[in-house]
Design a protein around this motif. Structure first.
Motif, PDB file in Angstrom:
ATOM      1  N   ARG A  23       0.837  -1.206   0.000  1.00 13.22           N
ATOM      2  CA  ARG A  23       0.000   0.000   0.000  1.00 13.22           C
ATOM      3  C   ARG A  23       0.872   1.255   0.000  1.00 13.22           C
ATOM      4  O   ARG A  23       0.636   2.191  -0.760  1.00 13.22           O
ATOM      5  N   ALA A  24       1.887   1.252   0.849  1.00 12.00           N
ATOM      6  CA  ALA A  24       2.772   2.417   0.963  1.00 12.00           C
ATOM      7  C   ALA A  24       3.425   2.745  -0.382  1.00 12.00           C
ATOM      8  O   ALA A  24       3.459   3.894  -0.812  1.00 12.00           O
ATOM      9  N   LYS A  26       2.418   1.893  -3.424  1.00  4.93           N
ATOM     10  CA  LYS A  26       1.463   2.281  -4.462  1.00  4.93           C
ATOM     11  C   LYS A  26       1.031   3.735  -4.305  1.00  4.93           C
ATOM     12  O   LYS A  26       0.851   4.432  -5.304  1.00  4.93           O
ATOM     13  N   THR A  27       0.900   4.197  -3.064  1.00  6.40           N
ATOM     14  CA  THR A  27       0.524   5.611  -2.865  1.00  6.40           C
ATOM     15  C   THR A  27       1.600   6.537  -3.411  1.00  6.40           C
ATOM     16  O   THR A  27       1.340   7.697  -3.679  1.00  6.40           O
ATOM     17  N   MET A  28       2.807   6.012  -3.587  1.00  2.00           N
ATOM     18  CA  MET A  28       3.910   6.838  -4.069  1.00  2.00           C
ATOM     19  C   MET A  28       4.318   6.464  -5.496  1.00  2.00           C
ATOM     20  O   MET A  28       5.411   6.817  -5.966  1.00  2.00           O
ATOM     21  N   GLY A  29       3.415   5.757  -6.185  1.00  2.00           N
ATOM     22  CA  GLY A  29       3.611   5.518  -7.615  1.00  2.00           C
ATOM     23  C   GLY A  29       4.604   4.431  -7.979  1.00  2.00           C
ATOM     24  O   GLY A  29       5.024   4.346  -9.132  1.00  2.00           O
ATOM     25  N   GLY A  52      -6.145  -1.105  -1.087  1.00  2.00           N
ATOM     26  CA  GLY A  52      -6.321  -1.012  -2.541  1.00  2.00           C
ATOM     27  C   GLY A  52      -5.092  -1.366  -3.349  1.00  2.00           C
ATOM     28  O   GLY A  52      -5.041  -1.119  -4.553  1.00  2.00           O
ATOM     29  N   ALA A  53      -4.099  -1.958  -2.703  1.00  4.12           N
ATOM     30  CA  ALA A  53      -2.862  -2.300  -3.421  1.00  4.12           C
ATOM     31  C   ALA A  53      -2.721  -3.811  -3.611  1.00  4.12           C
ATOM     32  O   ALA A  53      -1.610  -4.325  -3.730  1.00  4.12           O
TER      33      ALA A  53
ATOM     34  N   ASN B 138       0.289   9.418  -5.497  1.00  2.42           N
ATOM     35  CA  ASN B 138      -0.175   8.859  -6.758  1.00  2.42           C
ATOM     36  C   ASN B 138      -1.614   9.307  -7.020  1.00  2.42           C
ATOM     37  O   ASN B 138      -2.513   8.987  -6.243  1.00  2.42           O
ATOM     38  N   TYR B 141      -4.058   6.509  -6.728  1.00  4.75           N
ATOM     39  CA  TYR B 141      -4.221   5.810  -5.449  1.00  4.75           C
ATOM     40  C   TYR B 141      -3.445   6.580  -4.410  1.00  4.75           C
ATOM     41  O   TYR B 141      -2.293   6.252  -4.111  1.00  4.75           O
TER      42      TYR B 141
END
Lengths: 244, 244
Positions: A23-24, A26-29, A52-53, B138, B141
């Motif tokens: 998750r961490a 994915k939030t940072m692309g 959501g990851a 992101n 997300y």
């Protein structure tokens, strides 16, 4: 979004930390996740904490060794709070590390490596790295949870990526400045070892001396071209000694 | 280590997030934790996820409202991914926010406020804040787990604190530049409201107009001295109108 940047988790104990790390990232692309012999995986806890990851968890590559996880990478940064006996080039500011990481990721693959929750990375695993980074923290209580460390370094990486010089601003790094992959470094180490034994310099396997020389060359940060030069020199020395 | 800096968690749903947030804060030298009507607290999950930060969990103050949690603070930054209808002065780089937060923390109390996992902060709670900050993420997300958001903002705050200008480098901010507490702002709002009704400008409670004016004054960021000036003006207007 952030291509060429890989997160590697080594022997993660708690599957929940794998999910939270996914998750961490994915939030940072970042979406390239590799797991080295995770203790329990797949696992419902990994899925649950991923929120959501889940696509990253499901797409994670599982390998047997850190060597395998980073063979194609030119910069491999071990995140480690603990000092080791063979110090690598070391970043004590994640922000500075992230700028260099993103710069290399423009042309080649790079990786951020995280060790076990309790024990970090072994000395052999540190040897797979080109650099180390630590996250400045409270000296009385400075060990971040694994997925929190992933979040912080991913955050700095995303920031460096957002603030990267645009291709119009600076010339593309010449091929000579590109770094060799870990696999190419390993081949160089093997070649160096053969020449040292052949010449009688090392009469028996001497891990400490070899590791020390490897660390020395790591500090030099040879470019791909310079490594070729060194390999060429070693080849000459081999031919020269066999000719005697 | 980092005095005068408070973390406020509003109506946290998962007790585990309270524990993980406590751990995140402590690694970055912050130890003042306030909880506004947490759903379940105390709770074994909070203790478990806190790891070595149980002292922060045990010492956390529990209050009934955000107003109460930040009454003594001069800068209150709401961490929120979602835009609201009454925009406050807004930081889109946590790094910039952290420098200002640490600067004010040199003399007065400041707070970072985090909302509910799913719903963030309500409009009324945003009104308790002087600023908002978002964590660049992101676009596909971008919602960090609550304790991860705490970790990232605490990390930037600790960095700003480590890199703060030493007292020898720059003059101590004159008292005129110090900011009023939220309680002083609330008193000013109440005074303004009385004067507006007394003058006939507002014939009935008109929340939107009042909130809009509050946001306008928030953008002006009146110093403690300037707020006194405004209160003095309001007092004159009150005397003037009652005299008629």
């Amino acid at each position: 979004m952030l291509t060429n940047i890989r997160i590697v988790l080594v022997q993660t104990y708690h599957p929940g930390n794998i999910g939270a790390s996914a998750r961490a990232m994915k939030t940072m692309g970042i979406d390239d996740l590799v797991l080295v012999t995770p203790r329990r995986f797949p696992d419902p806890e990994a899925t649950r904490l991923a929120a959501g990851a889940q696509d990253l968890v499901e797409g994670a590559r599982v390998v047997e060794s850190l060597t395998e996880a980073v063979a194609d990478c030119v910069m491999v940064v071990g995140a480690s709070a603990r000092l080791r006996s063979l110090p690598l080039p070391h970043f004590d500011e994640p922000e500075v590390m992230a700028r260099e990481l993103v710069s290399h990721a423009g042309h080649d693959r790079v990786a951020l490596v995280f060790g076990r929750e309790r024990f970090g990375l072994t000395n052999d695993e540190i040897r797979c790295c080109s650099h180390q980074v630590s996250i400045p923290a409270n000296p009385d209580y400075g060990i971040l949870n694994l997925s929190q460390a992933v979040q912080v370094l991913a955050y700095e990486t995303f920031k460096a990526w957002r603030q990267r010089p645009q291709s119009g601003d600076s010339p593309i790094s010449p091929a000579a400045e590109r770094m060799p992959t870990r696999q190419q470094i390993d081949h160089f180490h093997a070649h160096l070892g053969r020449v040292m034994r052949q010449s009688g310099f090392l009469t028996q396997p001497h891990a400490r001396t070899e590791a020390h020389l490897h660390a020395l060359f790591a500090r030099a940060q040879p470019s791909r071209r310079e490594l070729s030069l060194l390999r060429g020199l070693l080849a000459s020395l081999e031919r020269d000694s066999t000719a005697q």
